[in-house]
Design a protein around this motif. Structure first.
Motif, mmCIF file in Angstrom:
data_model
loop_
_atom_site.group_PDB
_atom_site.id
_atom_site.type_symbol
_atom_site.label_atom_id
_atom_site.label_comp_id
_atom_site.label_asym_id
_atom_site.label_seq_id
_atom_site.Cartn_x
_atom_site.Cartn_y
_atom_site.Cartn_z
ATOM 1 N N ILE A 125 33.475 33.490 40.724
ATOM 2 C CA ILE A 125 34.423 33.904 41.753
ATOM 3 C C ILE A 125 35.861 33.692 41.272
ATOM 4 O O ILE A 125 36.738 34.541 41.480
ATOM 5 N N GLY A 126 36.106 32.564 40.598
ATOM 6 C CA GLY A 126 37.440 32.298 40.058
ATOM 7 C C GLY A 126 37.852 33.322 39.017
ATOM 8 O O GLY A 126 39.003 33.773 38.995
ATOM 9 N N CYS A 127 36.922 33.707 38.144
ATOM 10 C CA CYS A 127 37.237 34.726 37.132
ATOM 11 C C CYS A 127 37.526 36.074 37.777
ATOM 12 O O CYS A 127 38.427 36.802 37.336
ATOM 13 N N LEU A 128 36.768 36.422 38.804
ATOM 14 C CA LEU A 128 37.039 37.682 39.499
ATOM 15 C C LEU A 128 38.415 37.672 40.173
ATOM 16 O O LEU A 128 39.144 38.669 40.116
ATOM 17 N N LEU A 129 38.764 36.557 40.790
ATOM 18 C CA LEU A 129 40.084 36.463 41.419
ATOM 19 C C LEU A 129 41.200 36.501 40.379
ATOM 20 O O LEU A 129 42.238 37.152 40.588
ATOM 21 N N LEU A 130 41.000 35.829 39.244
ATOM 22 C CA LEU A 130 41.990 35.842 38.182
ATOM 23 C C LEU A 130 42.147 37.246 37.602
ATOM 24 O O LEU A 130 43.272 37.713 37.356
ATOM 25 N N THR A 131 41.040 37.934 37.407
ATOM 26 C CA THR A 131 41.093 39.306 36.894
ATOM 27 C C THR A 131 41.826 40.226 37.862
ATOM 28 O O THR A 131 42.668 41.045 37.450
ATOM 29 N N ALA A 132 41.537 40.106 39.141
ATOM 30 C CA ALA A 132 42.214 40.935 40.143
ATOM 31 C C ALA A 132 43.709 40.616 40.201
ATOM 32 O O ALA A 132 44.544 41.524 40.303
ATOM 33 N N ALA A 133 44.066 39.346 40.107
ATOM 34 C CA ALA A 133 45.482 38.973 40.148
ATOM 35 C C ALA A 133 46.221 39.488 38.920
ATOM 36 O O ALA A 133 47.338 40.016 39.038
ATOM 37 N N LEU A 134 45.616 39.346 37.736
ATOM 38 C CA LEU A 134 46.261 39.858 36.526
ATOM 39 C C LEU A 134 46.366 41.377 36.555
ATOM 40 O O LEU A 134 47.360 41.944 36.090
ATOM 41 N N HIS A 135 45.368 42.037 37.092
ATOM 42 C CA HIS A 135 45.411 43.494 37.217
ATOM 43 C C HIS A 135 46.572 43.921 38.117
ATOM 44 O O HIS A 135 47.317 44.860 37.796
ATOM 45 N N ASP A 136 46.736 43.226 39.229
ATOM 46 C CA ASP A 136 47.814 43.565 40.153
ATOM 47 C C ASP A 136 49.181 43.278 39.538
ATOM 48 O O ASP A 136 50.142 44.043 39.740
ATOM 49 N N LEU A 137 49.298 42.200 38.784
ATOM 50 C CA LEU A 137 50.604 41.829 38.227
ATOM 51 C C LEU A 137 50.983 42.666 37.015
ATOM 52 O O LEU A 137 52.148 43.024 36.843
ATOM 53 N N LEU A 138 50.042 42.997 36.170
ATOM 54 C CA LEU A 138 50.369 43.619 34.904
ATOM 55 C C LEU A 138 50.226 45.133 34.875
ATOM 56 O O LEU A 138 50.960 45.828 34.181
ATOM 57 N N TRP A 139 49.266 45.673 35.601
ATOM 58 C CA TRP A 139 48.994 47.099 35.477
ATOM 59 C C TRP A 139 49.395 47.919 36.681
ATOM 60 O O TRP A 139 49.342 49.141 36.640
ATOM 61 N N LEU A 140 49.765 47.315 37.763
ATOM 62 C CA LEU A 140 50.179 48.089 38.945
ATOM 63 C C LEU A 140 51.678 48.061 39.116
ATOM 64 O O LEU A 140 52.374 47.210 38.703
#
Length: 57
Positions: A42-57
Motif C-alpha cells: 500500500i505504501g509503494c502504491l501511494l508513493l508511486t501515485a504521489a510521484l506520478h502526480d508531482l513529476l508527470w502531471l
C-alpha cells in the motif's frame, strides 16, 4: 531438610493460561509478516501515485 513431591509448586498449566490471556498491543500486530507486506505494498502504491502526480502531471 527434604522436599516432598507434594510440597512442590505445580506451574504446569496455570502460568501458561495466564500468559496467553494477556492483551497484545499494536507492536505485536505490526510484527506480523503478512501485515507488514500488505502495508509495504500500500505504501509503494501511494508513493508511486504521489510521484506520478508531482513529476508527470
Amino acid at each position: 531438610m527434604r522436599h516432598h513431591r507434594g510440597e512442590m509448586l505445580d506451574t504446569t498449566q496455570s502460568d501458561a493460561a495466564q500468559q496467553q490471556d494477556e492483551p497484545r498491543g499494536c507492536l505485536f500486530a505490526l510484527s506480523q509478516p503478512p501485515l507488514m507486506i500488505f502495508l509495504a505494498v500500500i505504501g509503494c502504491l501511494l508513493l508511486t501515485a504521489a510521484l506520478h502526480d508531482l513529476l508527470w502531471l
